[in-house]
Each structure stands twice: as C-alpha cells, then as structure tokens.
Design a protein around this motif. Structure first.
Motif, PDB file in Angstrom:
ATOM      1  N   GLN A 175      -1.961   5.120   3.275  1.00 28.14           N
ATOM      2  CA  GLN A 175      -0.914   5.044   4.140  1.00 28.14           C
ATOM      3  C   GLN A 175       0.150   3.917   3.636  1.00 28.14           C
ATOM      4  O   GLN A 175      -0.314   2.932   2.964  1.00 28.14           O
ATOM      5  CB  GLN A 175      -1.092   4.529   5.593  1.00 28.14           C
ATOM      6  N   ARG A 176       1.338   3.756   3.996  1.00 34.13           N
ATOM      7  CA  ARG A 176       2.121   2.947   3.245  1.00 34.13           C
ATOM      8  C   ARG A 176       2.382   1.746   4.119  1.00 34.13           C
ATOM      9  O   ARG A 176       2.290   1.860   5.554  1.00 34.13           O
ATOM     10  CB  ARG A 176       3.876   3.808   3.321  1.00 34.13           C
ATOM     11  N   GLU A 177       2.276   0.553   3.494  1.00 33.76           N
ATOM     12  CA  GLU A 177       2.440  -0.552   4.187  1.00 33.76           C
ATOM     13  C   GLU A 177       3.422  -1.413   3.358  1.00 33.76           C
ATOM     14  O   GLU A 177       3.273  -1.647   2.349  1.00 33.76           O
ATOM     15  CB  GLU A 177       1.096  -1.367   4.473  1.00 33.76           C
ATOM     16  N   ASN A 205      -6.571  -6.051   6.773  1.00 32.03           N
ATOM     17  CA  ASN A 205      -5.376  -5.332   6.855  1.00 32.03           C
ATOM     18  C   ASN A 205      -4.183  -5.992   5.996  1.00 32.03           C
ATOM     19  O   ASN A 205      -3.199  -5.427   6.170  1.00 32.03           O
ATOM     20  CB  ASN A 205      -5.193  -5.429   8.418  1.00 32.03           C
ATOM     21  N   ARG A 206      -4.534  -7.271   5.761  1.00 30.87           N
ATOM     22  CA  ARG A 206      -3.368  -8.066   4.805  1.00 30.87           C
ATOM     23  C   ARG A 206      -3.865  -7.930   3.185  1.00 30.87           C
ATOM     24  O   ARG A 206      -3.035  -8.341   2.310  1.00 30.87           O
ATOM     25  CB  ARG A 206      -3.399  -9.364   5.162  1.00 30.87           C
ATOM     26  N   THR A 232       0.172 -11.226   2.049  1.00 35.73           N
ATOM     27  CA  THR A 232      -0.708 -10.452   1.458  1.00 35.73           C
ATOM     28  C   THR A 232      -1.910 -10.918   0.464  1.00 35.73           C
ATOM     29  O   THR A 232      -1.583 -11.969  -0.243  1.00 35.73           O
ATOM     30  CB  THR A 232      -0.063  -9.173   0.767  1.00 35.73           C
ATOM     31  N   SER A 243       0.816  -1.411  -0.130  1.00 37.09           N
ATOM     32  CA  SER A 243      -0.038   0.065  -0.051  1.00 37.09           C
ATOM     33  C   SER A 243       0.936   1.272  -0.021  1.00 37.09           C
ATOM     34  O   SER A 243       1.872   1.475   0.926  1.00 37.09           O
ATOM     35  CB  SER A 243      -0.914  -0.108   0.942  1.00 37.09           C
TER      36      SER A 243
END
Length: 393
Positions: A81-83, A230-231, A89, A77
C-alpha cells in the motif's frame, strides 16, 4: 515563529511530527540566499523521486548545534500500500551500523584497555587465526584492509549466528592482509563477535546500554519493536515473497537473526541528528553525551589505514576511499561518513562544524535503483547553502 528556515533550533524539530507545519507557517516569508541553496538540494531529492531512484526521503543539515534545514519528500511505502513519508519514519540503516554501533563499541573496549587495535584478532577470537588470518589485526578489520572477501556466500544455504561465525573463522584472505583496501562485511561481523565475546552480551544489548541509551536515541536499535511497525520504511521482498518491514534487509544479518556487526540498526532522523551532533560536540571539546573520550573519538575519525595506502579510513568511518562521494565538493577533506545499502547516509565535517544525513529506502520495492549521485549532489548543494568553500582537489 520567525519567518526564517535557517538556524531553526533543533528542539523545534524534536517536537514536530513532520515539516508540514513549518512549511505552512513559513509561507510568504522572504527567502534568503541560504534558503535558495537548500532549495536546490530539495529539488534534487524531488527529481530523484520523480526519476524512480527512491520512493521518498528524509534529510537534514546541522551546523553549530542546530538543524539548519530539513525536508521530507515522497512516499515511504509503494507496495503493498502507498504511505506518505514522515519525519519520524524508521529506516533500516544497513551499513551505518558499522561506524555508529560496532566500531564505537570496539573503541569503547579499546578505551577500557580490553582491546588493542594493533593486536591480532585471534588474540580475542582464537579460531580466527586459521586460513592465513593469524596476522590480521583489529585495526585491519576496522579499516577494511584485512584482505577478506566482501561478503559471505549464501550457497549452500545457511542460517544462524553460529553458522555465520564458522564461515567467518574459516574465511581465507583474497589478498595479503594490509596490502589493499577491500570493503568487507566479514570484517565487521568478526568485530561484532569480538564485542560479544569480551562483553558477554549480545551486540544489541550492549549497544542499547552503552551507546543508544546514553545518547538518548530512544527510537533506535536492533530488532525494532512491533509498536514501530507502521512507521518503518519497508525495503523489498525476501526469498519467500514477503515484504521486509522491520526485518533487516541485509541477507547475512537477517540469517544471523537480525543482529550483526555489519548491519541491523534501525533509526530515525531525530536520532541520527542527535548522534551526529553529540559526536561533533565531543570532537570540539563541548559538553556532550557521546560515550567516548575526545581523544579516542579523534583517533577514531582520522586516518588509521596501514602506511602507504591511498584509501583513507578511520576506525569504522570512511574519509577518502572509493566510497567517499557522499562528501560532495564542499565538505572538508577532514570530514568523514558512511553509507548504507538500503539508501541511508551520514557525513560529518568537524572543520565546518556541520553534518548532512539522507535517509531513503531506495531498495523499495526492488533494488534496481541508485542514490550515489543523489548523495553527492545533495551534500554539495548543502555545502553551497552553508557557504563553504570548495574543498581542495
């Protein structure tokens, strides 16, 4: 643990949350020629990320029953936001839904003698006969030789499965059925409707019980659960300015509620590898949970297009069409695979008992990126690392 990345048992990766531990443990180990070859593929993926072709990627190569190399790079991502990308994933598989789920479901019904690929689609969906489609067979849908347009127009705006079905039934072929290859989402939307009509179940429910559950693909399916949010790798902003995450990217499948024959499957690297390995095992006559007979699977993954056509297509799988560049220059001409618009791809080679998959969300945060050359280059480098000969021209 042995200081060697090639031929690492697949069960290790099923237990690993990411490759970080592997990379740390292997630090200082002697690098083999095979590892050098895979390093070339890794570097190509890193270059694609640096060039902005995709925010990140997960990829793997399997051969002879094991994952021999895999990698996790970049970000899953970038906005809002950066992930960091992780091995687990969850990706929107886009058009890989077509061969992995829809075509397989149809072939299961063929195996049960509930469907005949050479009968008109209207045998099962009577409304399909209108608009010059009475002669279109199930085979022509499965191989993209129906002559139907590539996709459904979104204007005037429409929503709902019933509205999509009505438009598919009314569609008129652009060219004579059987006369040429046109890759079309309409073909697989119709096939998804056919599966639902015959089974009395939604495609999502049928796929869960008849395909995903038997294969042990516990992290795959349509309409992913909120617990996976979230994944999930986000794709891009929708028409309302909302970032799509856990909602199918394909506009038609989204308008149909997230479940369609052309798109809607979400999956992870472990499950993609599990699917590919089970398929290879069944093709080779080894013990396998793949939910189709060996004979029917062989039929499904060999050329089935109309006589005289140059674009080679299996039932759902691409073999040698204008979209077959992910095969690279080393995987055999008997190999087959498919891609997804979001940036996913899977190519399987029964001659060399191997497969290559690349999972990216290249459309994030917008769709102005391409991974066509990336897929080709990575497959070629992987073939070189496996010491496969150049495929004949």
């Amino acid at each position: 643990m042995a200081c060697k990345t090639s031929m690492i048992p697949r069960r290790f990766f099923l237990q690993a949350a990411s490759l970080a531990g592997v990379q740390t443990a292997l630090a200082g180990c002697q690098v083999s020629p095979q590892q050098d070859g895979f390093a070339k593929a890794d570097a190509r993926i890193q270059k694609a990320i640096a060039d902005g072709d995709c925010p990140g990627a997960v990829w793997g190569v399997g051969q002879h029953g094991r994952i021999v190399h895999s990698g996790v790079f970049g970000m899953r991502s970038l906005v809002p936001q950066r992930e960091a990308m992780t091995w687990d994933t969850v990706f929107d598989m886009a058009s890989l839904t077509k061969p992995m789920i829809t075509a397989l479901a149809v072939m299961q019904l063929v195996e049960k003698e509930l469907v005949d690929v050479d009968k008109p689609v209207a045998t099962y969906l009577p409304d399909f006969a209108v608009g010059g489609k009475a002669t279109i067979t199930v085979r022509l849908l499965l191989t993209h030789f129906s002559g139907l347009q590539p996709d459904l127009p979104r204007q005037p705006d429409w929503w709902g499965k019933a509205a999509a079905a009505e438009r598919v039934m009314r569609a008129v072929p652009k060219i004579a059925p059987g006369s040429g290859f046109i890759y079309s989402d309409l073909n697989f939307i119709a096939l998804g409707l056919l599966v639902e009509k015959i089974t009395g179940q939604t495609l999502a429910v049928y796929a869960h019980h008849a395909i995903l559950q038997p294969l042990g693909m516990t992290q795959s399916g349509f309409l992913p659960d909120a617990s996976l949010q979230n994944r999930i790798a986000p794709t891009q902003y929708d028409e309302k300015g909302q970032m799509l995450r856990g909602v199918v990217h394909d506009p038609t499948a989204r308008r149909m509620g997230g479940v369609a024959g052309n798109a809607g499957l979400f999956s992870v690297a472990d499950d993609v590898a599990r699917y590919a390995q089970a398929l290879l095992d069944k093709r080779a006559g080894r013990e396998s949970a793949f939910p189709l007979s060996r004979a029917m699977l062989t039929r499904m993954t060999t050329p089935q297009q109309p006589d005289g056509q140059k674009s080679l297509r299996g039932f759902g799988w691409d073999i040698a069409s204008p979209y077959a560049s992910p095969r690279g220059s080393r995987l055999s001409h008997n190999s087959f695979g498919h891609t997804g618009f979001t940036g996913t791809s899977l190519w399987i080679d029964p001659d060399n008992d191997c497969y290559v998959f690349i999972l990216t969300n290249r459309v994030h945060p917008d769709s102005n990126r391409s991974v066509v050359s990336l897929r080709r280059d990575v497959a070629t480098a992987a073939g070189e690392a496996l010491r496969l000969p150049l495929a004949p021209p």
